[in-house]
Design an enzyme around this catalytic site. Structure first.
Site, short mmCIF file in Angstrom:
data_model
loop_
_atom_site.label_atom_id
_atom_site.label_comp_id
_atom_site.label_asym_id
_atom_site.label_seq_id
_atom_site.Cartn_x
_atom_site.Cartn_y
_atom_site.Cartn_z
N SER A 76 6.78 -4.94 -2.81
CA SER A 76 6.20 -4.23 -1.67
C SER A 76 5.83 -5.22 -0.57
CB SER A 76 5.00 -3.40 -2.14
OG SER A 76 4.61 -2.48 -1.14
N LYS A 124 -6.32 13.50 14.01
CA LYS A 124 -7.27 12.41 13.75
C LYS A 124 -7.50 12.25 12.25
CE LYS A 124 -10.24 9.20 14.47
NZ LYS A 124 -9.76 7.86 14.84
#
Length: 380
Positions: free
Chosen positions: A206, A258
């Site tokens: 990763s 948001k």
């Protein structure tokens, strides 16, 4: 008299406590004042060639008899002295032939070394290459990037295109922005025209592979794990638990997206979809980054989030060579000057106690886990 005796003893105890408190407070204040004038850390450089030589000498001293070892050391010292003398003589001859050039005064330190290297090479003078060794052991927050940026900054002030930066990398990945910054630090080396080599002895997955792919050359141990070119996010949701206990969770936002998913509120299908789209965007960015530095990869085949061991990783072009870092460094030490570069932070006394306590707790947990596993196997 008994009352005065007890009262005097009481005053002595109070005076002792006050003096002790003042001493501790004074020590803390003095330590703080000293730290204000000191830099936060320093660069430590270790000559690995010398370390390898000492290891070799220690083993030879153990396996050879005293006379044979002494004779060997004398021969080596004589050969080294003759080599250094010849090299010094050649350099003086080159300097004399070159003369004093006023333009040399305007060159930077790096340019001066490049010019000297090319000229001495043309005159047949041996100029050893330099290899700077860094270690990066990454956690989920890529905390080691604080040291990495300082180490690379120091190296790039003296390195030129004849040198090499070698990074021993170990990381299973973590936060996107943090590992993006760590990869950008390694990209500075390539941008400066200095060769970058990354060695993976255990794992570079990763975010760890995001860093490794920046290198000009990637090597991995046969059982090292590489890949995991993917993105993952997971979080628990306690909404139903709160609902059963008649607990309301209020979330106020400004902006449609948001907050898409939360741990305590009810996650809507629209919020989940937006969150998934964000992960896909990060994955696409990750793939583009890997492709930029390793265009030979068949990105659609390796960007599945899978992890491969060394041999399979080489077949897929995730790495270039199967080799451990120790093997590479000991071979290069024969004709290259190796320097391990470390940025050491200065810790306050409180932080030192905290780190010691943390290490003790971690060691205790590991020992407890090992004993439980051993007890479980015995019980079976």
């Amino acid at each position: 008299m008994e009352f005065l005796s007890e009262y005097g003893l009481f005053l002595a105890k109070v005076a002792t406590l006050v003096v002790s408190f003042l001493l501790v407070a004074g020590f803390i204040i003095a330590n703080r004042e000293q730290l204000k004038d000191r830099p936060q850390g320093h660069i430590k450089v270790t000559n690995l060639n010398e370390r390898y030589r000492q290891m070799k000498d220690a083993l030879l001293e153990a396996v050879l008899d005293k006379d044979a070892f002494t004779q060997r050391k004398k021969v080596e010292a004589k050969e080294q002295k003759a080599k250094e003398k010849a090299l010094s003589k050649q350099r003086k001859a080159v300097k004399k032939n070159r003369g004093n050039d006023s333009d040399d005064q305007a060159k930077t330190e790096v340019s001066q070394r490049q010019a000297t290297a090319s000229e001495t090479a043309s005159e047949g003078v041996e100029v050893r290459k330099r290899l700077f060794v860094l270690n990066f052991n990454g956690d989920i927050k890529a905390g080691a990037v604080r040291n990495l940026r300082e180490e690379i900054t120091a190296i790039l002030q003296v390195a030129d295109k004849r040198d090499e930066v070698f990074v021993c990398l170990e990381s299973a990945g973590g936060m996107v922005a943090n590992y993006g910054l760590a990869a950008s630090q390694l990209a500075r080396v390539r941008s400066a025209g200095v060769r970058l080599t990354v060695a993976v002895d255990k794992v570079a997955a990763s975010g760890g592979y995001m860093m490794a792919c920046v290198a000009d050359h990637i090597m991995a141990a046969p059982f090292a794990m590489l890949g995991s070119i993917g993105v993952v996010a997971q979080l628990p949701n306690f909404h139903r638990l709160l609902q059963r206990n008649n607990v309301d969770f209020e979330l106020f936002t400004a902006g449609e997206y948001k907050r898409t998913v939360t741990m305590f509120g009810e996650n809507t299908p629209e919020g989940k979809e937006k969150f998934q789209n964000d992960l896909e965007d990060i994955h696409t960015l990750f793939q583009h980054f890997v492709t930029e530095y390793r265009p030979q990869l068949e990105i659609a085949k390796v960007a599945t989030g899978e992890v491969w061991f060394g041999p399979s990783a080489k077949e897929l072009a995730l790495v270039d060579d199967l080799q451990t870092s120790d093997e590479y460094l000991t071979v290069r030490a024969q004709d290259t000057d190796l320097y391990q570069v470390e940025y050491k932070e200065r810790h306050t006394i409180a932080k030192k106690f905290g780190l010691a306590a943390q290490s003790s707790i971690e060691a205790g947990v590991v020992r407890l886990f090992s004993r439980l596993m051993a007890w479980r196997h015995q019980a079976q």
